[in-house]
Design an enzyme around this catalytic site. Structure first.
Site, PDB file in Angstrom:
ATOM      1  N   ASN A 190       1.341  -1.251  -0.116  1.00  0.00           N
ATOM      2  CA  ASN A 190      -0.028  -0.047  -0.075  1.00  0.00           C
ATOM      3  C   ASN A 190       0.848   1.029  -0.288  1.00  0.00           C
ATOM      4  O   ASN A 190       0.465   2.087   0.456  1.00  0.00           O
ATOM      5  CB  ASN A 190      -0.810  -0.204   1.543  1.00  0.00           C
ATOM      6  CG  ASN A 190      -1.590  -1.013   1.128  1.00  0.00           C
ATOM      7  OD1 ASN A 190      -2.321  -1.608  -0.080  1.00  0.00           O
ATOM      8  ND2 ASN A 190      -2.252  -1.877   2.255  1.00  0.00           N
ATOM      9  N   ASN A 213      -4.937  -5.520   3.608  1.00  0.00           N
ATOM     10  CA  ASN A 213      -5.654  -4.304   4.047  1.00  0.00           C
ATOM     11  C   ASN A 213      -6.905  -4.143   3.856  1.00  0.00           C
ATOM     12  O   ASN A 213      -7.006  -2.874   4.133  1.00  0.00           O
ATOM     13  CB  ASN A 213      -5.129  -3.465   5.373  1.00  0.00           C
ATOM     14  CG  ASN A 213      -4.107  -3.981   6.590  1.00  0.00           C
ATOM     15  OD1 ASN A 213      -4.469  -5.013   7.166  1.00  0.00           O
ATOM     16  ND2 ASN A 213      -3.024  -3.340   7.348  1.00  0.00           N
ATOM     17  N   SER A 323       6.132  -7.325   7.945  1.00  0.00           N
ATOM     18  CA  SER A 323       4.465  -6.338   7.545  1.00  0.00           C
ATOM     19  C   SER A 323       3.357  -7.256   6.618  1.00  0.00           C
ATOM     20  O   SER A 323       3.753  -8.742   7.057  1.00  0.00           O
ATOM     21  CB  SER A 323       4.988  -5.695   6.781  1.00  0.00           C
ATOM     22  OG  SER A 323       5.997  -6.056   5.382  1.00  0.00           O
ATOM     23  N   TYR A 359       2.259   8.123   3.046  1.00  0.00           N
ATOM     24  CA  TYR A 359       2.697   6.858   3.311  1.00  0.00           C
ATOM     25  C   TYR A 359       1.638   5.517   2.709  1.00  0.00           C
ATOM     26  O   TYR A 359       1.897   4.945   2.173  1.00  0.00           O
ATOM     27  CB  TYR A 359       2.225   6.683   4.939  1.00  0.00           C
ATOM     28  CG  TYR A 359       2.567   5.854   5.368  1.00  0.00           C
ATOM     29  CD1 TYR A 359       4.414   4.914   5.515  1.00  0.00           C
ATOM     30  CD2 TYR A 359       1.805   4.373   6.538  1.00  0.00           C
ATOM     31  CE1 TYR A 359       4.489   3.964   6.473  1.00  0.00           C
ATOM     32  CE2 TYR A 359       2.077   3.569   7.222  1.00  0.00           C
ATOM     33  CZ  TYR A 359       3.723   3.837   7.200  1.00  0.00           C
ATOM     34  OH  TYR A 359       3.869   2.035   7.843  1.00  0.00           O
ATOM     35  N   HIS A 360       0.809   5.877   2.485  1.00  0.00           N
ATOM     36  CA  HIS A 360      -0.476   4.464   1.914  1.00  0.00           C
ATOM     37  C   HIS A 360      -0.489   5.439   0.745  1.00  0.00           C
ATOM     38  O   HIS A 360      -0.822   6.663   0.272  1.00  0.00           O
ATOM     39  CB  HIS A 360      -1.289   4.365   2.724  1.00  0.00           C
ATOM     40  CG  HIS A 360      -1.342   3.447   3.309  1.00  0.00           C
ATOM     41  ND1 HIS A 360      -1.685   4.349   5.921  1.00  0.00           N
ATOM     42  CD2 HIS A 360      -0.435   2.800   4.298  1.00  0.00           C
ATOM     43  CE1 HIS A 360      -1.303   3.935   6.014  1.00  0.00           C
ATOM     44  NE2 HIS A 360      -0.881   2.066   5.106  1.00  0.00           N
ATOM     45  N   HIS A 377       8.416  -2.515  12.824  1.00  0.00           N
ATOM     46  CA  HIS A 377       8.703  -3.280  11.699  1.00  0.00           C
ATOM     47  C   HIS A 377      10.069  -3.622  11.320  1.00  0.00           C
ATOM     48  O   HIS A 377       9.988  -4.316  10.407  1.00  0.00           O
ATOM     49  CB  HIS A 377       7.308  -2.472  10.616  1.00  0.00           C
ATOM     50  CG  HIS A 377       6.128  -3.392  11.171  1.00  0.00           C
ATOM     51  ND1 HIS A 377       5.631  -4.350  10.946  1.00  0.00           N
ATOM     52  CD2 HIS A 377       4.965  -3.018  10.367  1.00  0.00           C
ATOM     53  CE1 HIS A 377       4.122  -4.081  11.206  1.00  0.00           C
ATOM     54  NE2 HIS A 377       3.521  -2.893  10.773  1.00  0.00           N
TER      55      HIS A 377
END
Ligand code: NAG
Ligand code: NAG
Ligand code: NAG
Ligand code: NAG
Length: 403
Positions: A190, A213, A323, A359-360, A377
């Site tokens: 993502n 997700n 992750s 970030y996404h 992570h």
């Protein structure tokens, strides 16, 4: 769990003699001029040295063993206050950094990458020695009993979840990936690097597409494609995006999102965190109420992370939490003959343009790049390993824009 990644640059403790001040005795004009000149030259030399060391840090970071902190978490490069900080920030601009050049040369040239099927077959064999993927993929009706107390992979052993009749009724009779084999698969992370990538049409062409997700695809289809054959669903998504299904509107929204999955596998890690317990019950009730109305295959993995971790430990990767992206790669290794990764890039800048990244890919415009997953992570270490695997022909990482 997160598929997209965070910015971190390994650091060295900074010592700067100039900041502490240097004193010169003053004996006349000539001496003063000479010492002033010396000070200027000294500062220039320092500046050049610090730039060189900064560039080499950036380069090191990808090409050699990273210097991570004692707890394994990568540390941010800390710039101290004063005249250096502004300069340093300027050179944080990735357009300057050698890292970008390395990436442009090695990764953005698709024609250069070749798949090594011998090496991949070997890797698949190694993974299967640690993990029975088809069976670890989901609990089945026969593998649990009503009243059984489940624990959580990442929570204290004191937390339990009692398996009820409703939950058990939602488990598949057999693993949906048993004896399933696909030629070329995509695992789509993502990361904000997908924003503006125009990779959608390319991703649509894969035989099997993994996503993470329950990431939205419809309004980003140009960049990420729409096709989804499996997506992970952390139960906390109900809390975050569907208001715990508290209103009719929330329930309708969730129902419509699930409808779009159209036969795909919804992979629900309900036993990773105890904080999922309440939302898991809400989720179970919802699926029971809508039994027969939705065309999704539910998969509920049990406590599998120890097996997955054991494998990656053999590759010197042992963060507190892997992750979701690398977890999907692990699962894909048993189902797919070739795996291509998109949206795996844990940094806050675009290696193509040098611009800042969200970030996404689905973050609202202006959302600050987050570093909150940095510690747990170890995403830069994970990226480094995946990059190495890319170079070895074990997988293909796409970081560039698609034609
Ligand atoms: C990619 O690499 C090949 C062979 O090394 C080279 O001929 C070609 O010009 C490169 N293309 C780009 C876009 O850099
Ligand atoms: C493919 O991988 C195998 C095993 O890791 C290695 O021996 C071989 O040299 C690789 N082939 C190429 C063309 O890189
Ligand atoms: C996962 O696979 C391992 C073997 O690789 C097995 O021992 C374990 O019982 C499996 N666990 C689950 C929850 O499927
Ligand atoms: C993958 O999903 C697409 C639709 O999103 C579907 O057409 C295709 O048949 C699916 N492939 C497999 C192997 O399930």
């Amino acid at each position: 769990m997160r598929c997209a990644w965070v910015l971190a640059v390994s650091s060295r403790p900074a010592t700067d003699p100039a900041a502490r001040g240097v004193c010169f005795p003053q004996r006349g004009r000539m001496v003063r001029i000479a010492s002033a000149l010396g000070l200027v030259m000294f500062s220039v030399a320092l500046l050049i040295l610090s730039l060189i060391s900064y560039v080499s840090i950036k380069k090191d970071f990808l090409l050699s063993t990273p210097r991570y902190g004692p707890n394994g978490g990568p540390r941010m490069y800390m710039f101290h206050a004063g005249f250096r900080s502004q300069l340093a920030m300027k050179y944080l601009d990735p357009a300057f950094s050698s890292l970008t050049n390395v990436l442009s040369a090695d990764m953005q040239n698709n024609s250069k990458w070749t798949y090594n099927s011998t090496a991949f077959t070997q890797l698949r064999k190694e993974i299967s020695q640690h993990i029975d993927i088809p069976h670890n993929f989901t609990l089945t009706r026969d593998s649990v009993r009503i009243g059984q107390l489940m624990h959580y992979d990442y929570s204290s052993h004191k937390y339990v979840f009692s398996i009820g009749e409703n939950f058990r009724s939602l488990l598949p009779d057999a693993s949906p990936i048993l004896n399933k084999h696909y030629n070329v698969c995509a695992v789509v992370g993502n990361s904000g690097i997908l924003t503006g990538s125009r990779c959608g049409p390319q991703i649509e062409k894969f035989d099997f597409v993994f996503r993470c997700n329950f990431a939205p695809t419809e309004i980003f289809k140009k960049d990420v494609g729409r096709r989804t054959n499996l997506t992970t669903f952390n139960p906390s998504i109900l809390e975050k995006y569907y208001n715990n299904l508290l209103t009719v509107q929330d329930r309708n929204n969730f129902f419509l999102s699930l409808k779009k999955l159209d036969g795909a596998i919804l992979w629900i890690p309900a036993f990773f965190f105890h904080t999922s317990a309440t939302v898991t019950r809400t989720l179970v009730d919802f699926f029971v109420e809508h039994r027969g109305q939705l065309n999704v295959q539910l998969a509920w993995p049990g406590n599998i992370m120890q097996y997955i971790n054991n494998y990656w430990k053999t590759k010197q990767l042992s963060p507190k939490r892997l992750s979701t992206g690398i977890l999907m790669y692990t699962l894909a290794s048993s189902m797919c003959d070739q795996i291509h990764l998109y949206g795996f890039w844990p940094f806050g800048w675009d290696p193509n343009t040098g611009k800042e990244l969200p970030y996404h890919y689905y973050d609202k415009k202006g959302t600050k790049f987050t570093t909150k997953w940095q510690e747990s992570h170890q995403l830069p270490a994970e990226f480094k390993l995946l990059y190495k695997m890319h170079m070895e022909g074990l997988l293909k990482l796409t970081l560039s824009h698609c034609a």
